[in-house]
Design an enzyme around this catalytic site. Structure first.
Site, PDB file in Angstrom:
ATOM      1  N   ILE A  18      85.548 -24.916  10.963  1.00 50.45           N
ATOM      2  CA  ILE A  18      86.572 -25.385  11.904  1.00 50.45           C
ATOM      3  C   ILE A  18      85.934 -25.826  13.217  1.00 50.45           C
ATOM      4  O   ILE A  18      86.351 -26.816  13.821  1.00 50.45           O
ATOM      5  CB  ILE A  18      87.617 -24.280  12.143  1.00 50.45           C
ATOM      6  CG1 ILE A  18      88.441 -24.042  10.873  1.00 50.45           C
ATOM      7  CG2 ILE A  18      88.536 -24.637  13.315  1.00 50.45           C
ATOM      8  CD1 ILE A  18      89.356 -22.823  10.950  1.00 50.45           C
ATOM      9  N   SER A 142      92.512 -17.456  16.063  1.00 49.85           N
ATOM     10  CA  SER A 142      92.863 -16.179  15.465  1.00 49.85           C
ATOM     11  C   SER A 142      92.843 -16.396  13.949  1.00 49.85           C
ATOM     12  O   SER A 142      91.872 -16.924  13.423  1.00 49.85           O
ATOM     13  CB  SER A 142      94.219 -15.689  15.970  1.00 49.85           C
ATOM     14  OG  SER A 142      94.558 -14.460  15.370  1.00 49.85           O
ATOM     15  N   TYR A 156      88.320  -6.964  10.862  1.00 47.31           N
ATOM     16  CA  TYR A 156      88.666  -8.381  11.021  1.00 47.31           C
ATOM     17  C   TYR A 156      90.134  -8.532  11.425  1.00 47.31           C
ATOM     18  O   TYR A 156      90.469  -9.257  12.369  1.00 47.31           O
ATOM     19  CB  TYR A 156      88.391  -9.128   9.717  1.00 47.31           C
ATOM     20  CG  TYR A 156      88.647 -10.618   9.778  1.00 47.31           C
ATOM     21  CD1 TYR A 156      87.701 -11.477  10.322  1.00 47.31           C
ATOM     22  CD2 TYR A 156      89.837 -11.161   9.297  1.00 47.31           C
ATOM     23  CE1 TYR A 156      87.924 -12.839  10.377  1.00 47.31           C
ATOM     24  CE2 TYR A 156      90.075 -12.520   9.355  1.00 47.31           C
ATOM     25  CZ  TYR A 156      89.118 -13.362   9.889  1.00 47.31           C
ATOM     26  OH  TYR A 156      89.349 -14.714   9.951  1.00 47.31           O
ATOM     27  N   LYS A 160      91.537 -10.005  15.031  1.00 44.09           N
ATOM     28  CA  LYS A 160      92.360 -11.218  15.095  1.00 44.09           C
ATOM     29  C   LYS A 160      93.742 -10.930  15.704  1.00 44.09           C
ATOM     30  O   LYS A 160      94.314 -11.795  16.376  1.00 44.09           O
ATOM     31  CB  LYS A 160      92.479 -11.849  13.707  1.00 44.09           C
ATOM     32  CG  LYS A 160      91.156 -12.407  13.180  1.00 44.09           C
ATOM     33  CD  LYS A 160      90.555 -13.442  14.122  1.00 44.09           C
ATOM     34  CE  LYS A 160      89.313 -14.094  13.556  1.00 44.09           C
ATOM     35  NZ  LYS A 160      88.772 -15.151  14.454  1.00 44.09           N
ATOM     36  N   THR A 191      85.744 -23.012   4.419  1.00 46.86           N
ATOM     37  CA  THR A 191      84.619 -22.999   5.346  1.00 46.86           C
ATOM     38  C   THR A 191      83.575 -22.009   4.843  1.00 46.86           C
ATOM     39  O   THR A 191      83.835 -21.230   3.916  1.00 46.86           O
ATOM     40  CB  THR A 191      85.064 -22.555   6.751  1.00 46.86           C
ATOM     41  OG1 THR A 191      85.427 -21.161   6.681  1.00 46.86           O
ATOM     42  CG2 THR A 191      86.247 -23.367   7.254  1.00 46.86           C
TER      43      THR A 191
END
Length: 251
Positions: A18, A142, A156, A160, A191
């Site tokens: 991203i 996020s 994680y 976030k 990704t």
């Protein structure tokens, strides 16, 4: 197309995914770009791609969990280009996969340091610069995990969720200072980070695909498009928002 001509955009985690897609989107819209990442080879490749799109670009190797390195990043951007109009705080890691009771403390600390403290540090010094220059726009990356739970990745998920909280707090604090702060909540975007989650297991990848109501993974460019809109004049009345780019997953 060149709606950001004479503007300067900073992107952390810009070596791939991203981050890279957003750097290139800013470049295509005429902005000068600053790419920050720990991955020097990937970061320099992103810079080369941005320059190929006829824009000025700078790479600064940065560990966002280290205050001195973030300060140096902001200083380098301002020294090179004079200002920072837009910032995407995107650097992040997946961390270990383990149940909460078994999660290693050192892994927890690393995820929180990069994904949450890193966003806070970047915002801290970006905001200082934006206040000096009279305004700017910040977008934080996020995740859908910033509004829902997920098994095996508690650090994680917590990080976030924290990014969403930071975004809302900062948006309120600086709303009357001509600084807008928003967050994107990407779903499963194809990704390198997703490859980390799957470990190359096609069955896990298929589970990610099946979890998306739209029936496919997202593309980095689709998340980048959301960032570009949030930074544009078209989003001039949008601050403190969380924009899901998730193929309907949160719905």
């Amino acid at each position: 197309m060149a709606q950001f001509m004479s503007k300067v955009a900073l992107v952390t985690g810009g070596a791939s995914g991203i981050g890279r897609a957003t750097v290139l989107a800013f470049a295509q819209h005429g902005a000068k770009v600053v790419v920050a990442d720990m991955d020097e080879a990937g970061g320099n490749e992103t810079v080369a791609l941005a320059r190929a799109a006829n824009t000025d670009a700078l790479f600064v190797r940065t560990d966002v969990s280290q205050a001195a390195q973030v300060q140096a990043l902001i200083a380098a951007a301002v020294e090179q280009f004079g200002r920072i109009d837009f910032a995407l705080n995107n650097a992040g890691i997946a961390g270990n996969q383990a149940l909460l009771a078994d999660y290693p403390e050192e892994s927890w600390d690393r995820v929180i340091d990069i994904n949450l403290k890193g966003v806070w540090l970047c915002m801290k010094y970006e905001l200082q610069q934006m206040l000096k220059q009279g305004g700017g726009v910040i977008v934080n990356t996020s995740s859908t995990a910033g509004q829902s739970g997920s098994r095996g990745v508690a650090a994680y998920v917590a990080s976030k969720h924290g990014v969403v909280g930071l975004t809302k707090a900062a948006a309120l604090e600086y709303a009357r200072k001509n600084i807008r702060v928003n967050a994107i909540l990407p779903g499963t975007i194809h990704t390198p980070l997703i490859d980390t989650f799957t470990g190359g297991d096609d069955r896990i990848m298929q589970q990610f695909v099946e979890a998306e109501p739209i029936g496919r993974l997202g593309r980095p460019e689709e998340a980048a498009n959301a960032v570009i809109w949030l930074c544009s004049d078209g989003a001039s009345f949008v601050t403190g928002a969380t924009l899901a780019v998730d193929g309907g997953r949160l719905a």
